[in-house]
Design a protein around this motif. Structure first.
Motif, PDB file in Angstrom:
ATOM      1  N   ASN A   1       0.906  -1.444   0.414  1.00 20.20           N
ATOM      2  CA  ASN A   1       0.018   0.090  -0.054  1.00 20.20           C
ATOM      3  C   ASN A   1       1.095   1.377  -0.311  1.00 20.20           C
ATOM      4  N   THR A   2       1.767   1.050   0.796  1.00 16.34           N
ATOM      5  CA  THR A   2       2.694   2.304   0.556  1.00 16.34           C
ATOM      6  C   THR A   2       2.860   2.688  -0.206  1.00 16.34           C
ATOM      7  N   PHE A   3       3.687   1.383  -1.193  1.00 18.09           N
ATOM      8  CA  PHE A   3       4.174   1.748  -2.331  1.00 18.09           C
ATOM      9  C   PHE A   3       3.316   2.189  -3.597  1.00 18.09           C
ATOM     10  N   LYS A   4       1.795   1.391  -3.182  1.00 20.71           N
ATOM     11  CA  LYS A   4       1.528   2.470  -4.259  1.00 20.71           C
ATOM     12  C   LYS A   4       1.007   4.062  -4.057  1.00 20.71           C
ATOM     13  N   ALA A   5       1.205   3.721  -3.014  1.00 19.29           N
ATOM     14  CA  ALA A   5       0.968   5.585  -2.620  1.00 19.29           C
ATOM     15  C   ALA A   5       2.577   6.072  -2.727  1.00 19.29           C
TER      16      ALA A   5
ATOM     17  N   CYS B   1       5.516   5.437  -4.543  1.00 14.55           N
ATOM     18  CA  CYS B   1       6.595   5.241  -5.701  1.00 14.55           C
ATOM     19  C   CYS B   1       6.225   4.343  -6.925  1.00 14.55           C
ATOM     20  N   ALA B   2       4.566   3.829  -7.014  1.00 15.20           N
ATOM     21  CA  ALA B   2       3.826   3.135  -8.486  1.00 15.20           C
ATOM     22  C   ALA B   2       3.814   4.052  -9.469  1.00 15.20           C
ATOM     23  N   GLY B   3       4.496   5.734  -9.139  1.00 19.63           N
ATOM     24  CA  GLY B   3       3.571   7.029 -10.835  1.00 19.63           C
ATOM     25  C   GLY B   3       4.670   6.615 -10.926  1.00 19.63           C
ATOM     26  N   CYS B   4       6.020   6.135 -10.479  1.00 14.97           N
ATOM     27  CA  CYS B   4       7.369   5.744 -11.613  1.00 14.97           C
ATOM     28  C   CYS B   4       7.599   4.285 -11.974  1.00 14.97           C
ATOM     29  N   HIS B   5       7.741   3.874 -10.762  1.00 12.44           N
ATOM     30  CA  HIS B   5       8.013   1.966 -10.655  1.00 12.44           C
ATOM     31  C   HIS B   5       6.656   1.707 -10.868  1.00 12.44           C
ATOM     32  N   LYS B   6       5.755   1.270 -12.583  1.00 12.31           N
ATOM     33  CA  LYS B   6       5.028   1.219 -12.681  1.00 12.31           C
ATOM     34  C   LYS B   6       4.331  -0.133 -12.565  1.00 12.31           C
ATOM     35  N   GLU B   7       3.480  -0.751 -11.756  1.00 14.32           N
ATOM     36  CA  GLU B   7       2.860  -1.633 -12.102  1.00 14.32           C
ATOM     37  C   GLU B   7       2.669  -2.724 -13.514  1.00 14.32           C
ATOM     38  N   PRO B   8       1.932  -3.962 -14.036  1.00 14.30           N
ATOM     39  CA  PRO B   8       3.364  -4.871 -13.443  1.00 14.30           C
ATOM     40  C   PRO B   8       4.805  -4.507 -13.482  1.00 14.30           C
TER      41      PRO B   8
ATOM     42  N   PHE C   1       7.274  -2.679 -13.512  1.00 11.63           N
ATOM     43  CA  PHE C   1       7.706  -1.639 -11.704  1.00 11.63           C
ATOM     44  C   PHE C   1       8.775  -0.278 -12.648  1.00 11.63           C
ATOM     45  N   THR C   2       8.357  -0.372 -13.624  1.00  9.67           N
ATOM     46  CA  THR C   2       9.054   0.769 -14.339  1.00  9.67           C
ATOM     47  C   THR C   2       8.506   1.432 -15.376  1.00  9.67           C
ATOM     48  N   ASP C   3       8.272   2.366 -15.840  1.00  7.59           N
ATOM     49  CA  ASP C   3       7.600   2.942 -16.429  1.00  7.59           C
ATOM     50  C   ASP C   3       7.970   3.524 -17.626  1.00  7.59           C
ATOM     51  N   ASN C   4       9.610   2.862 -17.881  1.00  6.52           N
ATOM     52  CA  ASN C   4      10.614   3.857 -18.730  1.00  6.52           C
ATOM     53  C   ASN C   4      10.601   4.779 -18.766  1.00  6.52           C
TER      54      ASN C   4
ATOM     55  N   ILE D   1      10.128  -2.444   2.902  1.00  9.37           N
ATOM     56  CA  ILE D   1      11.434  -3.282   2.039  1.00  9.37           C
ATOM     57  C   ILE D   1      10.570  -4.499   2.347  1.00  9.37           C
ATOM     58  N   TYR D   2       9.884  -4.828   2.748  1.00 10.77           N
ATOM     59  CA  TYR D   2       9.084  -6.554   2.686  1.00 10.77           C
ATOM     60  C   TYR D   2       8.672  -6.827   2.117  1.00 10.77           C
ATOM     61  N   PHE D   3       7.913  -5.504   1.566  1.00 14.63           N
ATOM     62  CA  PHE D   3       6.992  -5.834   0.107  1.00 14.63           C
ATOM     63  C   PHE D   3       7.888  -5.754  -1.191  1.00 14.63           C
ATOM     64  N   LEU D   4       9.411  -5.341  -1.181  1.00 18.16           N
ATOM     65  CA  LEU D   4       9.955  -5.387  -2.643  1.00 18.16           C
ATOM     66  C   LEU D   4      11.072  -6.394  -2.514  1.00 18.16           C
TER      67      LEU D   4
END
Lengths: 280, 346
Positions: B217-221, B223-230, B232-235, B326-329
């Motif tokens: 949840n922290t990640f989505k809030a 980091c995901a703006g740049c490290h986009k799923e799936p 984990f990057t928007d290149n 970090i657990y999530f990563l």
């Protein structure tokens, strides 16, 4: 239908080697197991090709030859010393440039050379000319790209004139060097008085690909060769439309503003010297 | 003239026949074509990298052999795999900069290699525009493999095993730069990472622990703006607010575009397998994920003119959020990939 079949296979048998014969037998078997529709398709192709053979009667050959000069004096690598318009002295050890997308124009139906990529290399006389076949007729102009079109700059590993072995593909920043001139000049402050112009850039603002159009009235006669002799004047690199002096710019090796200026200059170096028909 | 017509007709008939029947004539010398699978739910790759490089089992195996072969480097010591190690998801384990020819070092951190088909541009600054031409960079760089193509081809041609493998992959034994590069691309292009715990959770095969879920949840809030799923990057190329490394003065994307607005922008790296790819960033400046997150929490230089707008206020986080992140990563580690025999040296 039967007759047709025989002709297909006996004629090649006249000149093919044993190994090919073996393969042909395989193909032969294959033919008989081919469904009717495919055989019909084959017949269509055969007819099509027969026409194209007859159509060939209407084609001639266009030979394009390059004479590299400095100020009209044929270029001699390494040993000759030249002067540019700023009274700077230089000699040339390497000159290579790409000619691509060659096209001959007439009132209708311009003729494009297929797979048209050539690397002109002053050190290799065989690279100074190339030929292709085209429809006979009266042509009014002739054009080509000085450089490699942008598509081929980003389509992966290429072969032939575009093989990276030719040392005209940048490894650190993908894309072709369209024009390369190396040599030396006492006016250059670089190591060993080196001068080096590696001009490239295929995208957006850095694009240095130039379309060169040469007005040229020439005729291509069926079964004959017409030769267009194109002369270059390498001295144009330094003068007009942009002033480029060796003392200020002895080296250009990345795409960008300077490369664009150099390209704008050398794009003016071509002129048509002669067009003549060589009877075959 | 008449004989010429007959001969050309015959040749044409012969070739036409060959093309029509070609599909069914199977036999030795014909590669076994294989397909490239896009993991379910993933976007389409940025390039159809196998459109002009028909993927085959033999081509892949040839590419794998080349990837692990030291002879591609000048002194034999630096195969691709010396800097791209499978157990580190094809990054260079524990190295900020990699060793190259003649006791030199690379000037950037060797990135992990996977999911390359989804990258519109390669290298940290996007200087490479196609996976097939990428190997030209390490092969010829004096601080990497320090070779030239001509000499590599000579070495390959002298080896009968390569003759056999080029023939198997391309139908005849001709060895040239184009084929070598295409084979390498078949290998590197096939490296796909899509079987981490995260992927298994997405497929409903397992579930996150509570702290992994909090971290997600922290990640989505944050980091995901740049490290986009799936992936984990928007290149894209962005400036994430790190001070310039003054011993390198690496301008990043600006080196390619010449545009000041691209200064200090680097390609957003994928965070898949991130637990294995330390040290982090283009210059390997951070050794742990904790230090990376501290950079985003408190270290970002907010006065940089090109700083990405998503980072203007840094990414504040409590210690607890940091730990769960970090657990999530760690759930992004794909042990299938790093143990796969298919991608290992044979």
């Amino acid at each position: 239908m039967n007759k047709q079949r025989n002709r297909i296979f006996f004629v090649p048998g006249l000149w093919i080697t044993d190994q090919q014969l073996l393969r042909r037998t395989l193909v032969h078997k294959q033919y008989y197991s081919t469904p009717l529709l495919q055989r019909f398709f084959l017949l269509l192709i055969s007819i099509f090709f027969s026409f194209s053979v007859f159509a060939q009667k209407q084609t001639g050959t266009l030979k394009i030859s390059f004479i590299n000069t400095v100020n009209g004096i044929p270029l001699v690598l390494n040993d000759s010393v030249y002067n540019n318009s700023f009274k700077e002295t230089y000699s040339i050890s390497k000159l290579k440039y790409y000619i691509s997308n060659v096209r001959a124009n007439k009132a209708s139906n311009p003729q494009k050379e297929k797979n048209s990529y050539h690397l002109v290399n002053a050190a290799d006389t065989t690279s100074l000319h190339f030929s292709f076949s085209l429809k006979s007729g009266n042509y009014t102009s002739f054009d080509f790209l000085l450089g490699v079109d942008s598509l081929r700059n980003c389509s992966g590993a290429q072969s032939g004139a575009l093989d990276p072995l030719n040392d005209m593909f940048w490894t650190w920043n993908s894309g072709y060097v369209m024009f390369k001139l190396e040599g030396s000049s006492p006016q250059s402050g670089q190591v060993n008085n080196r001068i080096e112009y590696h001009i490239g850039g295929y995208a957006g603002a850095n694009n240095v690909i130039k379309k060169i159009s040469l007005p040229a009235a020439f005729e291509v006669i069926a079964g004959n060769t017409t030769e267009l002799i194109i002369e270059t004047d390498i001295n144009k690199l330094w003068l007009g439309p942009n002033d480029i002096s060796i003392v200020q710019s002895p080296v250009c090796s990345t795409p960008g503003a300077l490369a664009k200026k150099v390209a704008a200059n050398y794009s003016k170096m071509f002129s048509l010297k002669n067009a003549m028909i060589i009877k075959n | 003239m008449k004989t010429r017509v007959i001969i050309s007709l015959a040749v044409l008939f012969f070739t036409a026949q060959f093309f029509i029947g070609a599909k069914e004539i199977a036999g030795p010398g014909k590669p076994t074509y294989i397909s490239f699978t896009i993991p379910p739910g993933w976007p389409k790759p940025a390039h159809d990298i196998f459109a002009n490089n028909k993927l085959s089992e033999e081509g892949f195996q040839l590419g794998r052999k080349l990837f692990y072969d030291g002879r591609l480097s000048k002194d034999g010591n630096f195969p691709c795999a010396s800097c791209h190690q499978q157990f580190a998801a094809f990054a260079n384990y524990e190295h900020d900069f990699s060793h190259g020819f003649n006791n030199s070092f690379t000037t950037r951190n060797a990135p992990a290699l996977f999911n390359l088909a989804w990258m519109p541009l390669l290298h940290w600054d996007g200087s490479i525009n196609h996976i097939e031409v990428q190997p030209l960079a390490p092969l010829t760089a004096h601080n990497e493999m320090a070779e030239n193509i001509d000499s590599v081809l000579k070495k390959l041609k002298a080896d009968t095993a390569y003759k056999r493998m080029f023939k198997a992959a391309f139908g005849d034994g001709i060895i040239n730069s184009q084929r070598m590069l295409k084979a390498l691309a078949q290998f590197t292009g096939c490296i796909v990472s899509s079987n981490s715990k995260y992927d298994k959770v997405q497929r409903g095969e397992t579930s996150f622990t509570q702290s992994e879920l909090n971290g997600y949840n922290t990640f989505k809030a944050k980091c995901a703006g740049c490290h986009k799923e799936p992936l984990f990057t928007d290149n894209t190329f962005r400036n994430n607010g790190m001070p310039i490394n003054t011993s390198l003065n690496d301008p990043g994307r600006m080196k390619v575009t010449g545009d000041r607005n691209d200064s200090l922008k680097f390609k957003v790296p994928s965070l898949r397998n991130v637990a294995l790819t330390f040290p982090y960033m283009h210059d390997g400046r951070f050794t742990t994920l904790g230090l990376v997150i501290d950079h985003y929490r408190t270290g970002i230089q907010v006065n940089q003119s090109n700083l990405d707008s998503l980072l203007k206020n840094r990414l504040p986080m409590t210690n607890q959020e940091k730990n769960s992140l970090i657990y999530f990563l760690n759930t992004l580690t794909d042990s299938t990939l790093i143990h796969s025999a298919r991608f290992a040296e044979h």
